[in-house]
Design an enzyme around this catalytic site. Structure first.
Site, PDB file in Angstrom:
ATOM      1  N   ASP A 145       5.109  -0.551  -3.044  1.00 18.04           N
ATOM      2  CA  ASP A 145       5.972  -1.538  -2.357  1.00 18.04           C
ATOM      3  C   ASP A 145       7.465  -1.451  -2.690  1.00 18.04           C
ATOM      4  OD1 ASP A 145       3.472  -2.296  -1.542  1.00 18.04           O
ATOM      5  OD2 ASP A 145       3.551  -4.326  -2.338  1.00 18.04           O
ATOM      6  N   GLU A 159       3.772  -3.610   1.474  1.00 22.79           N
ATOM      7  CA  GLU A 159       3.085  -4.862   1.803  1.00 22.79           C
ATOM      8  C   GLU A 159       3.591  -5.273   3.175  1.00 22.79           C
ATOM      9  OE1 GLU A 159       3.174  -7.937  -1.180  1.00 22.79           O
ATOM     10  OE2 GLU A 159       2.411  -9.449   0.208  1.00 22.79           O
ATOM     11  N   LYS A 214      -0.414  -2.283   3.621  1.00 25.20           N
ATOM     12  CA  LYS A 214      -1.470  -3.135   3.043  1.00 25.20           C
ATOM     13  C   LYS A 214      -1.149  -4.613   3.289  1.00 25.20           C
ATOM     14  CE  LYS A 214       0.439  -3.057  -1.686  1.00 25.20           C
ATOM     15  NZ  LYS A 214       0.819  -4.456  -1.755  1.00 25.20           N
ATOM     16  N   CYS A 216       1.723  -6.863  -7.175  1.00 24.93           N
ATOM     17  CA  CYS A 216       1.065  -5.787  -6.412  1.00 24.93           C
ATOM     18  C   CYS A 216       0.714  -4.572  -7.264  1.00 24.93           C
ATOM     19  CB  CYS A 216       1.918  -5.405  -5.223  1.00 24.93           C
ATOM     20  SG  CYS A 216       1.940  -6.728  -3.993  1.00 24.93           S
ATOM     21  N   GLN A 226      -7.403  -3.641 -25.828  1.00 26.18           N
ATOM     22  CA  GLN A 226      -8.852  -3.421 -25.932  1.00 26.18           C
ATOM     23  C   GLN A 226      -9.237  -1.983 -25.555  1.00 26.18           C
ATOM     24  OE1 GLN A 226     -11.149  -7.053 -24.522  1.00 26.18           O
ATOM     25  NE2 GLN A 226      -9.182  -7.390 -23.495  1.00 26.18           N
TER      26      GLN A 226
END
Ligand code: C5J
Length: 223
Positions: free
Chosen positions: A24, A72, A129, A162, A202
């Site tokens: 975008d 977008e 999109k 996004c 993690q």
């Protein structure tokens, strides 16, 4: 196979199985008068990453890698824009309203074009999109599978909206994903920092991050 210095540990990829996904980088978000500014944001924070993003794009093109640009955007009749997305908040201009660069977030309008520095080259994929994520209602996953793509390098705007949504969608579809730290931006620097931390936490729960220099160096040394 190249190995790239990354967080939380090195990222390995083959350029032939990887794509650079530029989210975008369209005038609506980056330039004054667009959607981003209509929401009260300082677009200069996003403009600041254009030169670095361009360096990455040129290096990636030089290595012959696949490039995917997203925008977008909505159809002119807004049939792909959920009413809630258009009506929420109190922006100066809503999706579909006419602004200085044409209708806000509407396909083919001036504001919907990618900034000239990062304009798609012939043959590069351009994905329109309707959602925040690049995989929702676009067919992108099928296009990438067809090309044997397994690894995605992300840059663009905005980091926590996004870009992060697309990266999470990609991660759930099995891609190994890396976000280029200094080629992505948010209107809220603290949200960008939080996103980078979340992605790599993690043991790379969503993916990796690396600097543009690390990407450029690794890609250039693969030639
Ligand atoms: C937003 C985007 N922020 N490209 N879009 O609405 O991040």
């Amino acid at each position: 196979m190249i190995e790239l210095a990354a967080q939380p540990f090195p990222f390995k990829l083959d350029v032939v199985n990887a794509a650079l996904v530029i989210i975008d980088m369209q005038r609506d978000f980056v330039e004054p008068g667009g959607f981003g500014e209509s929401l009260g944001n300082d677009v200069s924070l996003l403009q600041a990453v254009i030169p670095v993003a361009r360096e990455v794009l040129l290096a990636w093109r030089g290595a012959g890698g696949l490039v995917v640009h997203t925008r977008e955007s909505h159809l002119p009749d807004l049939s792909d824009c959920p009413p809630g997305k258009r009506l929420r908040g109190n922006p100066a201009l809503r999706i579909g309203d006419r602004g200085p660069m044409g209708r806000i977030l509407v396909r083919d309008e001036e504001g919907n074009q990618i900034v000239p520095e990062l304009a798609p080259a012939r043959g590069e994929m351009v994905i329109d999109k309707p959602g925040k994520g690049a995989f929702y209602a676009t067919g992108l996953h099928e296009m990438l599978i067809e090309r044997g793509i397994t690894h995605l390098l992300f840059m663009g705007v905005t980091t926590e909206v996004c870009v992060q949504t697309s990266m999470r969608e990609a991660n759930d579809r099995g891609y190994d994903c890396l976000l280029i730290e200094d080629a992505t931006a948010s209107y809220f620097p603290e949200f960008k920092a939080a996103t980078l931390a979340m992605i790599t936490a993690q043991g790379a729960i969503v993916g990796w991050t690396a600097t543009a220099d690390a990407v450029i160096e690794a890609v250039s040394s693969s030639l």
